[in-house]
Design a protein around this motif. Structure first.
Motif, PDB file in Angstrom:
ATOM      1  N   ARG A  32      -3.221   3.769   6.462  1.00  0.00           N
ATOM      2  CA  ARG A  32      -4.254   4.426   7.262  1.00  0.00           C
ATOM      3  C   ARG A  32      -5.573   4.507   6.495  1.00  0.00           C
ATOM      4  O   ARG A  32      -6.658   4.355   7.068  1.00  0.00           O
ATOM      5  CB  ARG A  32      -3.797   5.824   7.678  1.00  0.00           C
ATOM      6  CG  ARG A  32      -4.776   6.549   8.586  1.00  0.00           C
ATOM      7  CD  ARG A  32      -4.224   7.889   9.021  1.00  0.00           C
ATOM      8  NE  ARG A  32      -3.211   7.744  10.042  1.00  0.00           N
ATOM      9  CZ  ARG A  32      -3.454   7.684  11.351  1.00  0.00           C
ATOM     10  NH1 ARG A  32      -4.717   7.732  11.789  1.00  0.00           N
ATOM     11  NH2 ARG A  32      -2.493   7.576  12.225  1.00  0.00           N
ATOM     12  N   LYS A 101      -9.846  14.927   6.255  1.00  0.00           N
ATOM     13  CA  LYS A 101      -9.959  14.776   7.703  1.00  0.00           C
ATOM     14  C   LYS A 101      -8.597  15.049   8.346  1.00  0.00           C
ATOM     15  O   LYS A 101      -7.567  14.706   7.770  1.00  0.00           O
ATOM     16  CB  LYS A 101     -10.454  13.375   8.049  1.00  0.00           C
ATOM     17  CG  LYS A 101     -11.910  13.147   7.628  1.00  0.00           C
ATOM     18  CD  LYS A 101     -12.379  11.753   8.012  1.00  0.00           C
ATOM     19  CE  LYS A 101     -13.843  11.555   7.610  1.00  0.00           C
ATOM     20  NZ  LYS A 101     -14.328  10.209   7.955  1.00  0.00           N
ATOM     21  N   PRO A 102      -8.574  15.675   9.528  1.00  0.00           N
ATOM     22  CA  PRO A 102      -7.309  16.157  10.104  1.00  0.00           C
ATOM     23  C   PRO A 102      -6.176  15.138  10.131  1.00  0.00           C
ATOM     24  O   PRO A 102      -5.063  15.426   9.680  1.00  0.00           O
ATOM     25  CB  PRO A 102      -7.718  16.576  11.522  1.00  0.00           C
ATOM     26  CG  PRO A 102      -9.144  16.976  11.386  1.00  0.00           C
ATOM     27  CD  PRO A 102      -9.731  16.039  10.362  1.00  0.00           C
ATOM     28  N   LYS A 103      -6.443  13.923  10.633  1.00  0.00           N
ATOM     29  CA  LYS A 103      -5.367  12.928  10.722  1.00  0.00           C
ATOM     30  C   LYS A 103      -4.909  12.473   9.347  1.00  0.00           C
ATOM     31  O   LYS A 103      -3.718  12.228   9.117  1.00  0.00           O
ATOM     32  CB  LYS A 103      -5.830  11.736  11.554  1.00  0.00           C
ATOM     33  CG  LYS A 103      -6.015  12.049  13.028  1.00  0.00           C
ATOM     34  CD  LYS A 103      -6.401  10.813  13.821  1.00  0.00           C
ATOM     35  CE  LYS A 103      -6.562  11.142  15.301  1.00  0.00           C
ATOM     36  NZ  LYS A 103      -6.958   9.937  16.090  1.00  0.00           N
ATOM     37  N   MET A 104      -5.852  12.369   8.403  1.00  0.00           N
ATOM     38  CA  MET A 104      -5.495  11.927   7.058  1.00  0.00           C
ATOM     39  C   MET A 104      -4.753  13.032   6.313  1.00  0.00           C
ATOM     40  O   MET A 104      -3.802  12.763   5.571  1.00  0.00           O
ATOM     41  CB  MET A 104      -6.740  11.510   6.289  1.00  0.00           C
ATOM     42  CG  MET A 104      -6.502  10.408   5.290  1.00  0.00           C
ATOM     43  SD  MET A 104      -6.030   8.855   6.080  1.00  0.00           S
ATOM     44  CE  MET A 104      -7.612   8.348   6.752  1.00  0.00           C
ATOM     45  N   MET A 106      -2.826  15.170   7.632  1.00  0.00           N
ATOM     46  CA  MET A 106      -1.454  15.161   8.149  1.00  0.00           C
ATOM     47  C   MET A 106      -0.624  14.086   7.462  1.00  0.00           C
ATOM     48  O   MET A 106       0.565  14.284   7.175  1.00  0.00           O
ATOM     49  CB  MET A 106      -1.475  14.947   9.666  1.00  0.00           C
ATOM     50  CG  MET A 106      -0.076  14.945  10.300  1.00  0.00           C
ATOM     51  SD  MET A 106       0.906  16.417   9.910  1.00  0.00           S
ATOM     52  CE  MET A 106      -0.061  17.676  10.743  1.00  0.00           C
ATOM     53  N   GLU A 107      -1.242  12.944   7.150  1.00  0.00           N
ATOM     54  CA  GLU A 107      -0.518  11.896   6.425  1.00  0.00           C
ATOM     55  C   GLU A 107      -0.171  12.352   5.006  1.00  0.00           C
ATOM     56  O   GLU A 107       0.908  12.034   4.492  1.00  0.00           O
ATOM     57  CB  GLU A 107      -1.364  10.619   6.371  1.00  0.00           C
ATOM     58  CG  GLU A 107      -1.558   9.928   7.707  1.00  0.00           C
ATOM     59  CD  GLU A 107      -0.245   9.435   8.317  1.00  0.00           C
ATOM     60  OE1 GLU A 107       0.694   9.150   7.544  1.00  0.00           O
ATOM     61  OE2 GLU A 107      -0.178   9.347   9.550  1.00  0.00           O
ATOM     62  N   LYS A 110       2.756  14.500   5.305  1.00  0.00           N
ATOM     63  CA  LYS A 110       3.962  13.705   5.547  1.00  0.00           C
ATOM     64  C   LYS A 110       4.537  13.171   4.241  1.00  0.00           C
ATOM     65  O   LYS A 110       5.755  13.042   4.101  1.00  0.00           O
ATOM     66  CB  LYS A 110       3.646  12.548   6.503  1.00  0.00           C
ATOM     67  CG  LYS A 110       3.457  12.974   7.949  1.00  0.00           C
ATOM     68  CD  LYS A 110       3.135  11.772   8.833  1.00  0.00           C
ATOM     69  CE  LYS A 110       2.916  12.170  10.275  1.00  0.00           C
ATOM     70  NZ  LYS A 110       2.555  10.999  11.122  1.00  0.00           N
TER      71      LYS A 110
END
Length: 329
Positions: A32, A101-104, A106-107, A110
């Motif tokens: 990503r 950043k929100p999506k990153m 979250m990664e 994970k």
């Protein structure tokens, strides 16, 4: 600063870093971060920047400037991270902004959760005896000062009040790291970050639900917590949602719970193991720079906490035995 091939023997820290990097289940995060192919200069490899940040936390360096200095002074470490040339401090800062950043972010979380699954795979009885606790983290801002709009320099932070070991009240402007950990192995299972004024008990059930969402094998036998988590609702959730026994020190003001808690020798022996979460926080703060915030805003602070936890997890898994797990740092 370009790096050249080195022929002399590598220092031991390089082998340690390489062992830690091998433990990282970070393929999706790196994919990503790289994104689609594009024209123009490549810049620094995101994998090297990611490893550089983990090196910052593993070595417990005070700041990114110290990391840059370490990479320049120790080319073996730079090559272990994968750098052909040492990046500047602003380059690392921009990379952290991407991670926040929100999506990153979250990664990144994970990656931490995959590490927890590896703990379930490799450590016998992991997740059976768990403990809840939080720790205050001082913000990279002065809570007593306001800007022209009357706001604090870090609007996401808040004041926490806690009594120290000597009975003195301590005020901290910053954030709280809420953790659920295995009390035997002293390793994190789930993590949450809040402003400093958020009460611990409000984050207890979400942490337990995160444990269940992370791995279906999360069925604790006992959940340990101090008097700050004394709540009938939490005890009910532990018993009925997680089929576990709450070992929570009742707050004296909660008269019903105080009378109902029978502090037998077995109860005391189990509750004494709650100190495992305190030792874990001590290692995170003393060796994995949990208490060394150099960023503002809850998103960046959350990534900061996750990086500290991932560095702890990776080092523990790289050691390979329960004894060395407990001897982390």
């Amino acid at each position: 600063m370009a790096l050249h091939h080195l022929n002399t023997a590598c220092p031991p820290v390089v082998a340690e870093l390489e062992a830690i990097f091998e433990q990282l289940p970070d393929f999706e995060l790196l994919a990503r971060l790289r994104g689609p192919k594009r024209r123009g200069p490549k810049g620094h490899d995101v994998r090297a920047l990611w490893h550089g940040y983990l090196t910052l936390y593993y070595l417990g360096l005070p700041s990114v400037s110290d990391l840059v200095r370490t990479l320049r002074d120790n080319p073996y470490i730079a090559q272990a991270c994968g750098f052909d040339a040492v990046p500047s401090q602003p380059t690392f800062s921009r990379f952290l902004a991407r991670l926040a950043k929100p999506k990153m972010a979250m990664e990144v979380k994970k990656v931490m959760r995959r590490m927890v699954r590896r703990c379930f795979d490799q450590l016998p009885g992991f997740g059976k005896l768990v403990a809840l606790d939080s720790t205050s983290i001082k913000a990279w801002a002065n809570g007593a000062k306001k800007n022209r709009k009357g706001q604090n320099a870090d609007v996401d932070a808040g004041w926490s009040i806690k009594k120290g070991t000597e009975g003195r009240t301590k005020f901290t402007f910053g954030f709280k790291a809420h953790l659920l950990c295995d009390a035997n192995y002293e390793l994190p299972i789930s993590v949450d970050v809040s402003a400093g004024h958020v009460h611990d008990v409000t984050r207890a059930s979400p942490l337990l639900r995160q444990g269940t969402a992370t791995d279906r094998r999360f069925w604790p036998k006992y959940v340990l917590a101090d008097a700050g988590y004394s709540s009938d609702a939490l005890r009910y959730a532990i018993r009925h949602n997680h089929a576990a026994t709450p070992i929570i020190d009742p707050n004296k003001s909660h008269k019903k719970a105080f009378r109902a808690t029978d502090k037998t020798d077995d109860w005391k022996a189990l509750y004494a193991k709650r100190t495992g979460v305190e030792r874990m926080f001590s290692r995170l703060k003393g060796h994995r720079r949990l208490n060394s915030i150099r960023v503002r805003g809850i998103r960046k602070v959350t990534v900061h906490v996750l990086l500290s936890v991932i560095a702890l997890q990776a080092q523990a898994l790289a050691t390979g035995s329960r004894v060395s797990v407990r001897a982390v740092a």
